[in-house]
Each structure stands twice: as C-alpha cells, then as structure tokens.
Design a protein around this motif. Structure first.
Motif: not given
Length: 124
Positions: A2-3, A6-7, A9-10, A63
């Motif tokens: 997930s990390k 998230t990176r 995505k950013n 989602k």
C-alpha cells in the motif's frame, strides 16, 4: 504494498499538475509568438495528455481491491489507447488543424513528458 501504491499515486498526481502547467506555458508562449498555431499544438498535447490522465485515474485514484489492480492496469491501457485514437480522429475530422506538424509536436511533447516527469519525480 500500500505504501508503494500511495507513493506512485502521489507521483502521478504531481506529474499531472506539472504537465498541466507545461501545457499552459507552452500554449501561452506559442499564442504570443505565432497566434493560431497554439491551437494546433494544444490539440496535439491534449490528445496525449487526456488519455494519460484517464489512465492514472483508473489505475491509482479509483477505489478498488489490490487483487484487481492488474485488471485495472490493463483496462486503463486499453482506454488510453482508444481515447487517444478518438481524440486524434476528432481533431483531424472536426477541428480545424492548419499545421499538422505543430499538432504532432504537441502530441510527442506530451508523450515525452508523460514518461520523463514521473521518472524525474521518482529520482527526487
């Protein structure tokens, strides 16, 4: 994992913002310098940029479970391919493009930025 997502995505969110600024700056510069040719360049740029945004939205911003990420990736690629064909076709068929070379310069500039900006953001 997930990390990592998230990176990514950013990174893609920042890449979309940077590329939007590049569109405005390049389009503004051409509008001042050449006038009408800014429209052709911008249409080419948008024909590659909008499918990139759609792909990033489908893969990173919707989602979904982790197990469906690969399916979302393939669907995003298919949508990106089809959307690119539709936008280029609409630009040629119904929008008045007077300088085809500037259209493709804008298109290939956006394609290059689609690849270079996330890479540069990854290094920083």
């Amino acid at each position: 994992m997930s990390k990592v997502l998230t990176r990514a995505k950013n990174r893609y969110q920042k890449a979309i913002i940077v590329e939007s600024v590049c569109l405005v700056v390049f389009g503004g510069f051409l509008a001042i310098w050449q006038g009408e040719s800014a429209v052709d360049f911008s249409l080419g740029f948008i024909s590659a940029f909008v499918p990139f945004c759609a792909f990033a939205y489908i893969v990173f911003f919707r989602k979904q479970d982790f197990s469906t990420k690969l399916t979302a990736f393939y669907r995003g690629e298919a949508l990106k391919f089809i959307l690119t064909i539709v936008l280029v076709g609409v630009s040629f068929k119904w929008l008045a493009i007077s300088h085809f070379i500037l259209f493709f310069v804008g298109f290939f500039t956006a394609l290059a930025l689609n690849n270079v900006i996330p890479f540069l953001l990854n290094r920083s």
